[in-house]
Design a protein around this motif. Sequence first.
Motif, PDB file in Angstrom:
ATOM      1  N   UNK A   1       0.813  -1.117  -0.004  1.00  0.00           N
ATOM      2  CA  UNK A   1      -0.054   0.052   0.061  1.00  0.00           C
ATOM      3  C   UNK A   1       0.783   1.142  -0.109  1.00  0.00           C
ATOM      4  N   UNK A   2       0.514   2.231  -0.688  1.00  0.00           N
ATOM      5  CA  UNK A   2       1.135   3.422  -0.823  1.00  0.00           C
ATOM      6  C   UNK A   2       0.531   4.383   0.051  1.00  0.00           C
ATOM      7  N   UNK A   3       1.270   4.625   0.947  1.00  0.00           N
ATOM      8  CA  UNK A   3       0.798   5.666   1.962  1.00  0.00           C
ATOM      9  C   UNK A   3       1.078   7.341   1.634  1.00  0.00           C
ATOM     10  N   UNK A   4       0.301   7.996   1.359  1.00  0.00           N
ATOM     11  CA  UNK A   4       0.391   9.356   1.212  1.00  0.00           C
ATOM     12  C   UNK A   4      -0.019  10.413   2.190  1.00  0.00           C
ATOM     13  N   UNK A   5       0.512  11.378   2.350  1.00  0.00           N
ATOM     14  CA  UNK A   5       0.220  12.530   3.024  1.00  0.00           C
ATOM     15  C   UNK A   5      -1.130  13.036   2.198  1.00  0.00           C
ATOM     16  N   UNK A   6      -2.253  13.280   2.644  1.00  0.00           N
ATOM     17  CA  UNK A   6      -3.313  13.577   1.920  1.00  0.00           C
ATOM     18  C   UNK A   6      -3.144  14.767   0.979  1.00  0.00           C
ATOM     19  N   UNK A   7      -3.743  14.645  -0.185  1.00  0.00           N
ATOM     20  CA  UNK A   7      -3.884  15.551  -1.163  1.00  0.00           C
ATOM     21  C   UNK A   7      -2.550  16.163  -1.771  1.00  0.00           C
ATOM     22  N   UNK A   8      -1.424  15.489  -1.698  1.00  0.00           N
ATOM     23  CA  UNK A   8      -0.361  16.210  -2.347  1.00  0.00           C
ATOM     24  C   UNK A   8      -0.037  15.919  -3.708  1.00  0.00           C
ATOM     25  N   UNK A   9      -0.787  14.451  -4.081  1.00  0.00           N
ATOM     26  CA  UNK A   9      -0.499  13.945  -5.481  1.00  0.00           C
ATOM     27  C   UNK A   9      -1.976  13.650  -5.982  1.00  0.00           C
ATOM     28  N   UNK A  10      -2.201  13.750  -7.388  1.00  0.00           N
ATOM     29  CA  UNK A  10      -3.255  13.352  -8.054  1.00  0.00           C
ATOM     30  C   UNK A  10      -3.160  11.930  -8.540  1.00  0.00           C
TER      31      UNK A  10
ATOM     32  N   UNK B   1      10.207  -7.316  -3.550  1.00  0.00           N
ATOM     33  CA  UNK B   1      10.656  -6.856  -4.687  1.00  0.00           C
ATOM     34  C   UNK B   1      10.188  -6.034  -5.435  1.00  0.00           C
ATOM     35  N   UNK B   2       8.780  -5.797  -5.584  1.00  0.00           N
ATOM     36  CA  UNK B   2       7.901  -5.035  -6.274  1.00  0.00           C
ATOM     37  C   UNK B   2       7.853  -3.833  -5.344  1.00  0.00           C
ATOM     38  N   UNK B   3       7.866  -3.738  -4.141  1.00  0.00           N
ATOM     39  CA  UNK B   3       7.879  -2.556  -3.455  1.00  0.00           C
ATOM     40  C   UNK B   3       8.873  -1.741  -3.766  1.00  0.00           C
ATOM     41  N   UNK B   4       9.991  -2.389  -3.666  1.00  0.00           N
ATOM     42  CA  UNK B   4      11.653  -1.538  -3.955  1.00  0.00           C
ATOM     43  C   UNK B   4      11.359  -1.080  -5.424  1.00  0.00           C
ATOM     44  N   UNK B   5      11.163  -1.768  -6.229  1.00  0.00           N
ATOM     45  CA  UNK B   5      11.188  -1.123  -7.474  1.00  0.00           C
ATOM     46  C   UNK B   5      10.311  -0.205  -7.751  1.00  0.00           C
ATOM     47  N   UNK B   6       8.971  -0.128  -7.084  1.00  0.00           N
ATOM     48  CA  UNK B   6       8.037   1.019  -7.481  1.00  0.00           C
ATOM     49  C   UNK B   6       8.535   2.297  -6.580  1.00  0.00           C
ATOM     50  N   UNK B   7       8.818   1.862  -5.419  1.00  0.00           N
ATOM     51  CA  UNK B   7       9.244   2.887  -4.550  1.00  0.00           C
ATOM     52  C   UNK B   7      10.679   3.914  -5.136  1.00  0.00           C
ATOM     53  N   UNK B   8      11.551   3.259  -5.852  1.00  0.00           N
ATOM     54  CA  UNK B   8      12.372   3.686  -6.841  1.00  0.00           C
ATOM     55  C   UNK B   8      11.962   4.696  -7.815  1.00  0.00           C
ATOM     56  N   UNK B   9      10.932   4.089  -8.627  1.00  0.00           N
ATOM     57  CA  UNK B   9      10.219   4.821  -9.658  1.00  0.00           C
ATOM     58  C   UNK B   9       9.549   6.330  -8.886  1.00  0.00           C
ATOM     59  N   UNK B  10       8.828   5.691  -7.797  1.00  0.00           N
ATOM     60  CA  UNK B  10       7.935   7.080  -7.221  1.00  0.00           C
ATOM     61  C   UNK B  10       9.020   8.158  -6.683  1.00  0.00           C
ATOM     62  N   UNK B  11      10.253   7.739  -6.390  1.00  0.00           N
ATOM     63  CA  UNK B  11      11.079   8.703  -5.661  1.00  0.00           C
ATOM     64  C   UNK B  11      11.745   9.356  -6.972  1.00  0.00           C
ATOM     65  N   UNK B  12      12.012   8.756  -7.976  1.00  0.00           N
ATOM     66  CA  UNK B  12      12.604   9.317  -9.297  1.00  0.00           C
ATOM     67  C   UNK B  12      11.374  10.330  -9.955  1.00  0.00           C
ATOM     68  N   UNK B  13      10.314   9.913  -9.796  1.00  0.00           N
ATOM     69  CA  UNK B  13       9.180  10.954 -10.269  1.00  0.00           C
ATOM     70  C   UNK B  13       8.824  12.092  -9.247  1.00  0.00           C
ATOM     71  N   UNK B  14       9.287  12.050  -8.163  1.00  0.00           N
ATOM     72  CA  UNK B  14       9.260  13.187  -7.097  1.00  0.00           C
ATOM     73  C   UNK B  14       7.651  13.009  -6.379  1.00  0.00           C
ATOM     74  N   UNK B  15       7.325  11.725  -6.340  1.00  0.00           N
ATOM     75  CA  UNK B  15       5.949  11.477  -5.564  1.00  0.00           C
ATOM     76  C   UNK B  15       6.333  11.596  -4.366  1.00  0.00           C
ATOM     77  N   UNK B  16       5.281  11.715  -3.514  1.00  0.00           N
ATOM     78  CA  UNK B  16       5.620  12.238  -2.052  1.00  0.00           C
ATOM     79  C   UNK B  16       5.600  10.827  -1.236  1.00  0.00           C
TER      80      UNK B  16
END
Lengths: 440, 236
Positions: free
Chosen positions: A57-66, A257-272
């Motif tokens: 699960x991708x946990x976000x601080x509310x309303x930063x991303x769409x 494995x997938x968590x690490x991969x997706x986290x790397x992607x998110x970080x690269x894209x500047x998601x929060x």
Amino acid sequence: MYKYFLAVRYLVSRPINLIGTIGVTLAVWALIFVVSIFTGYIHEMRLHVRGTASDLSLLFDRSQDSFAQVEPLLRHEGVRAIAPRLSWYGLLDPVRGTAKKRVVAATAGQPTANFFQVVGIDFAREAEIGSLRDELEAVPDADRRVVDGQRPFLIKGKQPGMLIGLSRARAWDVRRGDSVALTTAMHTQKQKTVSLRTIEEPFVITGAYSSRHHEFESSTVLLDIETMRRLVPSRGSHRDHFDEIAIALHDPTRAIEIRDLLNARLAKAGAHGQIAAWQERKPIRRFLDNVEHQRSLMSLVLIALIAIACFLVLATLLMMVSEKTRDIGVLTALGSTRRGILMIFLNCGLVISTLGVGLGVLAGWLTCRHLNDITDWLETSFGIKLFPSEIYGLKEIPYELEPRWIVIVAGSAIGAVLLFSLIPAAVAATRNPVQALRQT
Amino acid sequence: MTAVLTAVGVHKTYRLGRREIPVLQGIDMSLMEGEIAALVGASGAGKSTLVHVLGLLDPPTQGTVHYGETDVTTLPTPQQARLRHEHVGFVFQFYHLIPELNALENVCLGSMMTMSLPGWLSGGRRVKQRARELLSKVGLEERLRHRPSQLSGGERQRVAIARALIAEPKVILADEPTGNLDSNTAAGILDLIWEINEERRISFLLVTHNEAVARRCDRRIRLRDGSVESREVGRN
Ligand SMILES: Nc1ncnc2c1ncn2[C@@H]1O[C@H](COP(=O)(O)OP(=O)(O)OP(=O)(O)O)[C@@H](O)[C@H]1O
Ligand SMILES: [Mg+2]
């Protein structure tokens, strides 16, 4: 050959050895039975938590991303489904809705307004993640089942729809079509001033959902995520905000494995946000760790039972050896070696332990299988509630007989008893045969 | 005539704390094939001790014991156990039967010692058959299923003799086999011993306090102060 023959004959002619056997049986029974309930409980909790928490699960601080922006980043061949969620908390009061008379009668003076977690979901996507669709259809009460299993929030009129837990709906005697009031508050910031905004909104119950978990059912209501987005506005300019994205995988074992991969992607894209595997989420993890810790503590206590059983066997076998001193002399005279004498008493331990373990495993298995019958019977005949479902939050007492655990328990019980039998066996083997024979 | 059992310079000293109690002090004796020898001597002379040393139940402090030509005192204990089983049988004053087993099982036990579990499964019936034969030989065909507690003293001793016979030993060491029986019953047991000796050529070393019994034997070995005082040849 005589080693087995005599061991068995010595044992059957001495009912006192039953004490050791019963001791082993009780210890093994308790170890299997109690730990199976714990394991079942943990398993059930995981299932339940997974039902709502998904694999990742991708946990976000509310309303930063769409959601529209983040979704493409989460596409991966291992990802089966993703669903946005937006949660808040509020007081739910059925008395202020249309079902007033019935609710007042059903709750008889108890406070009705309750604190709930309010979860906004995208039903079409959510149904792909877990078992929500089944949980709606599984509701046995016709007047609490949703009308349209594909669009459960759909309702005529202006008021938005809400799904309520079945046990809560029953406790309140709330039915489909009743309205309830949701009261909540949140901070809002305009320029530099922070103010508390209170919201009070009526909702129409469009149906109930039934989950495995009592606690969850009675404290969680589900809304359409669009409704939720209106109540809990975004901080940015976009309107498709969320605070969590549930991710289901084709193969849950690839979670890390997938968590690490997706986290790397998110970080690269500047998601929060940060993706966590379901079992890593803090409250879940703390809870599960806690239960598991209790299970290990409990097994420790129960292992003490095995030790007690071992001492019982030790005592009865030592008694037997001193009773059998003369036989030791005779057997030596007939040509038995010291090893042979040792084996006789070791075999006694083996028979006691395998018999005890066999009976214990059988008893443990039977109690687990008929656990709910037993507790029902205890409750109806004596009013004893062994596992109050209010405390455990489950409708039935779960159990899980793990073959691995049974093997461990059986093996270590037999091993421990054998180890303890070595003492009387060694005492017997080192008896001087001549002195044994001189006894009249 | 060949010797089936020989003791050469056997000493046995017990140690009680710091005190040494010399019981046997240089015993030289042998038992010939097919003979019945009496071992006599005052109480405490060391008769039982000698029997135990000869039966390899107690190692001699000094000296050697020979079974046939073989010096058995220096053998490793498992081998001694095997030889004890094959070469000698024991009969004790207090019968020493296993109380949990019936007469038939007590006799079979004498044969089980060297049998493995599969060996017993295939050969157990033969052993039981032999045990039955031996029990009827000693006159107990009607008492096969009796426990020792359900048998008289004389009957128990007969079971013990059958048990000693089943492994077909060359020698039977009998330590006061009639010491606990009335004279009539004792006479029956002794007749049985002589009968077996005739039939099977098994040698007996018979410890006894009874002079008449001793005289009936082929030879008398008299112990005194830890050594053999005299060897008297019997009348017959
Ligand atoms: N374990 C022992 N420690 C010390 N002394 C022992 C031990 N066993 C036997 N003795 C002593 O050895 C001596 C011989 O005993 P043994 O039993 O051989 O006599 P015995 O000739 O068989 O007498 P009886 O005719 O009364 O049976 C006795 O004085 C006895 O006290
Ligand atoms: Mg004696």
